[in-house]
Design a protein around this motif. Structure first.
Motif, PDB file in Angstrom:
ATOM      1  N   LEU A  77      -1.881  -0.394  24.190  1.00 53.75           N
ATOM      2  CA  LEU A  77      -3.211  -1.143  23.583  1.00 53.75           C
ATOM      3  C   LEU A  77      -2.663  -2.350  22.618  1.00 53.75           C
ATOM      4  N   ARG A  78      -2.565  -3.445  22.990  1.00 54.51           N
ATOM      5  CA  ARG A  78      -2.153  -4.449  22.173  1.00 54.51           C
ATOM      6  C   ARG A  78      -3.401  -4.810  21.027  1.00 54.51           C
ATOM      7  N   ILE A  79      -2.909  -4.625  19.854  1.00 60.91           N
ATOM      8  CA  ILE A  79      -3.889  -4.822  18.572  1.00 60.91           C
ATOM      9  C   ILE A  79      -3.519  -6.210  18.346  1.00 60.91           C
ATOM     10  N   PRO A  80      -4.825  -7.014  18.333  1.00 65.87           N
ATOM     11  CA  PRO A  80      -4.688  -8.480  17.750  1.00 65.87           C
ATOM     12  C   PRO A  80      -4.224  -8.644  16.511  1.00 65.87           C
ATOM     13  N   PRO A  81      -3.604  -9.831  16.168  1.00 65.83           N
ATOM     14  CA  PRO A  81      -3.091  -9.868  14.711  1.00 65.83           C
ATOM     15  C   PRO A  81      -4.405  -9.707  13.906  1.00 65.83           C
ATOM     16  N   GLN A  82      -3.900  -9.081  12.576  1.00 61.25           N
ATOM     17  CA  GLN A  82      -4.868  -8.857  11.600  1.00 61.25           C
ATOM     18  C   GLN A  82      -4.452  -9.497  10.464  1.00 61.25           C
ATOM     19  N   GLU A  83      -5.405 -10.051   9.608  1.00 58.23           N
ATOM     20  CA  GLU A  83      -5.166 -10.435   8.426  1.00 58.23           C
ATOM     21  C   GLU A  83      -5.425  -9.529   7.209  1.00 58.23           C
ATOM     22  N   VAL A  84      -4.428  -9.159   6.659  1.00 64.48           N
ATOM     23  CA  VAL A  84      -4.317  -8.082   5.647  1.00 64.48           C
ATOM     24  C   VAL A  84      -3.898  -8.578   4.270  1.00 64.48           C
ATOM     25  N   ILE A  85      -4.411  -8.171   3.159  1.00 63.65           N
ATOM     26  CA  ILE A  85      -4.191  -8.440   1.740  1.00 63.65           C
ATOM     27  C   ILE A  85      -3.509  -7.066   1.306  1.00 63.65           C
ATOM     28  N   ARG A 102       8.254   0.893   7.014  1.00 60.49           N
ATOM     29  CA  ARG A 102       7.229   0.499   8.343  1.00 60.49           C
ATOM     30  C   ARG A 102       7.445   1.760   9.016  1.00 60.49           C
ATOM     31  N   GLU A 103       8.231   2.522   9.188  1.00 63.15           N
ATOM     32  CA  GLU A 103       8.229   3.691   9.998  1.00 63.15           C
ATOM     33  C   GLU A 103       7.153   4.858   9.409  1.00 63.15           C
ATOM     34  N   HIS A 104       7.308   4.876   8.171  1.00 66.07           N
ATOM     35  CA  HIS A 104       6.454   5.885   7.398  1.00 66.07           C
ATOM     36  C   HIS A 104       5.052   5.528   7.728  1.00 66.07           C
ATOM     37  N   LEU A 105       4.767   4.092   7.710  1.00 66.86           N
ATOM     38  CA  LEU A 105       3.443   3.409   7.807  1.00 66.86           C
ATOM     39  C   LEU A 105       2.997   3.776   9.326  1.00 66.86           C
ATOM     40  N   ASN A 106       3.967   3.702  10.257  1.00 68.64           N
ATOM     41  CA  ASN A 106       3.473   3.929  11.567  1.00 68.64           C
ATOM     42  C   ASN A 106       3.006   5.260  11.764  1.00 68.64           C
ATOM     43  N   GLU A 107       3.818   6.289  11.111  1.00 67.79           N
ATOM     44  CA  GLU A 107       3.251   7.769  11.169  1.00 67.79           C
ATOM     45  C   GLU A 107       1.982   7.927  10.555  1.00 67.79           C
ATOM     46  N   SER A 108       1.579   7.161   9.447  1.00 69.51           N
ATOM     47  CA  SER A 108       0.405   7.382   8.984  1.00 69.51           C
ATOM     48  C   SER A 108      -0.657   6.838  10.005  1.00 69.51           C
ATOM     49  N   LEU A 109      -0.475   5.563  10.409  1.00 64.10           N
ATOM     50  CA  LEU A 109      -1.384   5.004  11.289  1.00 64.10           C
ATOM     51  C   LEU A 109      -1.768   5.831  12.493  1.00 64.10           C
ATOM     52  N   GLN A 110      -0.534   6.502  13.053  1.00 66.21           N
ATOM     53  CA  GLN A 110      -0.720   7.335  14.432  1.00 66.21           C
ATOM     54  C   GLN A 110      -1.685   8.565  14.148  1.00 66.21           C
ATOM     55  N   GLN A 111      -1.267   9.288  12.872  1.00 68.23           N
ATOM     56  CA  GLN A 111      -2.074  10.224  12.425  1.00 68.23           C
ATOM     57  C   GLN A 111      -3.639   9.992  12.297  1.00 68.23           C
ATOM     58  N   ILE A 112      -3.903   8.952  11.553  1.00 66.41           N
ATOM     59  CA  ILE A 112      -5.111   8.733  11.350  1.00 66.41           C
ATOM     60  C   ILE A 112      -5.991   8.419  12.617  1.00 66.41           C
ATOM     61  N   ILE A 113      -5.380   7.440  13.398  1.00 68.58           N
ATOM     62  CA  ILE A 113      -6.140   6.974  14.667  1.00 68.58           C
ATOM     63  C   ILE A 113      -6.170   8.099  15.519  1.00 68.58           C
ATOM     64  N   ASP A 114      -5.275   8.900  15.794  1.00 69.67           N
ATOM     65  CA  ASP A 114      -5.204  10.392  16.742  1.00 69.67           C
ATOM     66  C   ASP A 114      -6.362  11.306  16.081  1.00 69.67           C
ATOM     67  N   GLU A 115      -6.668  11.292  14.872  1.00 69.48           N
ATOM     68  CA  GLU A 115      -7.628  12.087  14.397  1.00 69.48           C
ATOM     69  C   GLU A 115      -9.119  11.661  14.650  1.00 69.48           C
ATOM     70  N   GLN A 116      -9.361  10.313  14.937  1.00 68.24           N
ATOM     71  CA  GLN A 116     -10.528   9.680  15.127  1.00 68.24           C
ATOM     72  C   GLN A 116     -10.680   9.735  16.736  1.00 68.24           C
ATOM     73  N   THR A 117      -9.617   9.655  17.294  1.00 67.72           N
ATOM     74  CA  THR A 117     -10.106   9.565  18.753  1.00 67.72           C
ATOM     75  C   THR A 117     -10.016  11.091  19.600  1.00 67.72           C
ATOM     76  N   GLU A 118      -9.664  11.834  18.810  1.00 69.85           N
ATOM     77  CA  GLU A 118      -9.395  13.286  19.339  1.00 69.85           C
ATOM     78  C   GLU A 118     -10.765  13.850  20.065  1.00 69.85           C
ATOM     79  N   ALA A 158      -8.284   1.371  16.065  1.00 69.79           N
ATOM     80  CA  ALA A 158      -6.961   0.949  15.833  1.00 69.79           C
ATOM     81  C   ALA A 158      -7.144  -0.436  14.598  1.00 69.79           C
ATOM     82  N   GLN A 159      -7.801  -1.302  14.822  1.00 72.93           N
ATOM     83  CA  GLN A 159      -8.042  -2.553  14.006  1.00 72.93           C
ATOM     84  C   GLN A 159      -8.493  -2.176  12.556  1.00 72.93           C
ATOM     85  N   THR A 160      -9.508  -1.475  12.513  1.00 75.58           N
ATOM     86  CA  THR A 160     -10.074  -1.140  11.346  1.00 75.58           C
ATOM     87  C   THR A 160      -8.955  -0.030  10.228  1.00 75.58           C
ATOM     88  N   THR A 161      -8.276   0.680  11.250  1.00 74.60           N
ATOM     89  CA  THR A 161      -7.467   1.718  10.540  1.00 74.60           C
ATOM     90  C   THR A 161      -5.977   0.780   9.943  1.00 74.60           C
TER      91      THR A 161
END
Length: 268
Positions: A70-78, A136-152, A116-119
């Motif tokens: 799943l390719r997530i489109p570019p997101q503008e983040v502050i 970045r590795e720590h952020l990747n793990e956090s994103l994976q856990q949060i998205i997985d909890e919502q899609t479970e 995935a976009q909102t998370t």
């Protein structure tokens, strides 16, 4: 005439049977499963292999169990320190429960993309720019856990989320380059000062060893002269050691004292 009618009826029946047979037989690959609805009610999942359906009664939904990119489109983040960045990420997921992926959500692909976009914006907005670049590795793990909890609840397992690229504004890149240069200069000065400190400490230790023994000082003096004389383009001035002229100075001083004394019996 009768024979013609019979042949036409037989042909119609054969064609109808062929159509019904093709409509009631499905072949699923090894990575596919079928969710079958019979008069609106879901049955047990079927497959892989041959699946038989009742025409006009059963409806089948084909579900793939392979991992989906799943390719997530570019997101503008502050970021938390108010730096605007543009983040590109990718997520990998697969369906572990075909029934729930069909029953619980209308479009599991679109729903997972929106989650995935909102998370991504929520998690990265709480991180500093330095953490976004270095952790970045720590952020990747956090994103994976949060998205997985919502899609479970949808029967979807998110296995990996990776931040592919972080685009920083050009003015911020210049500021980071200046900061990196200043940091390198600071480290260079610290290293030089530490080297000078260690050299001074070694020289002090050497002086403590040499000072009690005058012969050692003379040997060091001669060694220095030998090192300097190796350069043919230099002019060497040999200073006269003080030990050689000290007896003459002392003799001269004694003579001056005797000359300055009055003769015995003379009036002052």
């Amino acid at each position: 005439m009768l024979i013609t009618i019979v042949l036409v009826a037989f042909a119609v029946l054969a064609f109808t049977g062929l159509v019904l047979g093709s409509a009631s037989i499905r072949v699923l690959r090894e990575y596919e499963r079928a969710v079958v609805f019979r008069l609106g009610r879901v049955l047990e999942q079927k497959g892989p292999g041959v699946v038989l359906l009742i025409p006009a009664v059963d409806r089948m939904v084909r579900v793939s169990l392979r991992t989906v990119t799943l390719r997530i489109p570019p997101q503008e983040v502050i970021t938390r320190d108010n730096v605007p960045v543009r983040v590109v990420a990718v997520a990998y997921f697969r369906i572990i429960d075909p029934r729930r992926s069909v029953i619980e959500v209308e479009d599991f692909m679109g729903a997972t993309l929106q989650i995935a976009q909102t998370t991504l914006r929520s998690v990265l907005g709480k991180a500093d720019l330095d953490a976004l670049l270095a952790e970045r590795e720590h952020l990747n793990e956090s994103l994976q856990q949060i998205i997985d909890e919502q899609t479970e609840p949808w029967g979807i397992k998110v296995t990996t989320v990776e931040i592919k690229d972080v685009e920083i504004p050009e003015r911020m890149q210049h500021a980071m380059a200046r900061q990196a240069e200043a940091e390198r200069n600071r480290r260079a000065k610290i290293i030089n000062s530490e080297g000078e400190f260690q050299a001074a400490a070694r020289l002090a230790e050497a002086a403590d060893v040499i000072s009690p023994n005058p012969v050692t000082i003379q040997l060091r003096y001669l060694q220095t002269l030998a090192e300097v004389s190796g350069n043919q383009g230099s002019t060497i001035v040999f200073p006269l050691p003080l030990d050689m002229i000290r007896p003459l100075l002392e003799a001269g001083g004694d003579g001056a004292d005797e000359a300055g004394k009055p003769a015995p019996g003379s009036a002052r």
